[in-house]
Design a protein around this motif. Structure first.
Motif, PDB file in Angstrom:
ATOM      1  N   GLY A  98       0.922  -1.051   0.213  1.00 14.31           N
ATOM      2  CA  GLY A  98       0.063  -0.126  -0.002  1.00 14.31           C
ATOM      3  C   GLY A  98       0.823   1.093   0.020  1.00 14.31           C
ATOM      4  O   GLY A  98       0.134   2.231   0.214  1.00 14.31           O
ATOM      5  N   LYS A  99       1.925   1.132  -0.146  1.00 13.98           N
ATOM      6  CA  LYS A  99       2.922   2.228  -0.203  1.00 13.98           C
ATOM      7  C   LYS A  99       3.705   2.343  -1.463  1.00 13.98           C
ATOM      8  O   LYS A  99       3.959   1.162  -2.184  1.00 13.98           O
ATOM      9  N   GLU A 164       5.572   6.595   0.507  1.00 11.59           N
ATOM     10  CA  GLU A 164       4.647   7.359   0.331  1.00 11.59           C
ATOM     11  C   GLU A 164       3.212   6.452   0.584  1.00 11.59           C
ATOM     12  O   GLU A 164       3.228   5.382  -0.494  1.00 11.59           O
ATOM     13  N   ASP A 165       2.003   7.023   0.998  1.00 18.32           N
ATOM     14  CA  ASP A 165       0.649   6.023   0.515  1.00 18.32           C
ATOM     15  C   ASP A 165       0.511   6.053  -0.893  1.00 18.32           C
ATOM     16  O   ASP A 165       0.570   7.258  -1.507  1.00 18.32           O
TER      17      ASP A 165
END
Length: 167
Positions: A98-99, A164-165
């Motif tokens: 998810g990053k 980062e997301d």
């Protein structure tokens, strides 16, 4: 193989924390495992840097130039930081599900981090240890490691390799 290494390091960290009577929680164990892996990459980086520096000196020996050590320092710095970036990205500061990570940005930040700690900070500390405190030129770099390695780990973890997301 990487999972086995993580399992072994995790077991070692948990055991060490228990020996010093600290309750190991997942976050602390993960950070300690990362720090150990960062150290492993750092040792390999040091070896690569030294070997590259020597190879450049030997390659330029017949040219009999006065700047051979500068070329050795530059080439070994550029290539060993690239080595370190690759292994830190792949082995130490992996991207969680998810990053995402912008590799170009992370690479630039890595060069900046190593430039700061490896060139600027180490020279300032060496000046203090050698010229002001009177410590041997051969011992000062070892003392510098006590400051530069943890600082470099923190800079790399929180800044250079920060993920980062995914939106």
């Amino acid at each position: 193989m990487e999972n086995k290494i993580n399992d072994i390091l995790t077991a070692i960290v948990r055991t060490c924390l228990k020996i010093i009577r600290l309750t190991p929680n997942e976050k602390n164990v993960k950070v300690w495992v990362q720090f150990i892996k960062f150290g492993i990459v750092g040792v390999s980086n040091t070896v690569i840097s030294y070997v590259l520096n020597i190879l450049i000196l030997l390659a330029l020996k017949s040219a009999n130039v006065s700047w051979d050590y500068i070329a050795g320092n530059i080439v070994s710095f550029v290539l060993s930081v690239l080595w370190s970036f690759y292994w830190n990205n792949r082995f130490v500061f992996t991207v969680e599900n998810g990053k995402k990570r912008n590799l170009g940005k992370a690479l630039l930040k890595t060069y900046m981090a190593y430039g700061f700690t490896g060139i600027i900070l180490n020279n300032i500390l060496s000046f203090i240890w050698i010229d002001k405190v009177g410590i041997s030129k051969f011992i000062a770099p070892l003392i510098n490691l006590i400051v530069s390695v943890p600082l470099n780990f923190i800079i790399n973890k929180l800044w250079a390799f920060k993920s980062e997301d995914v939106n």
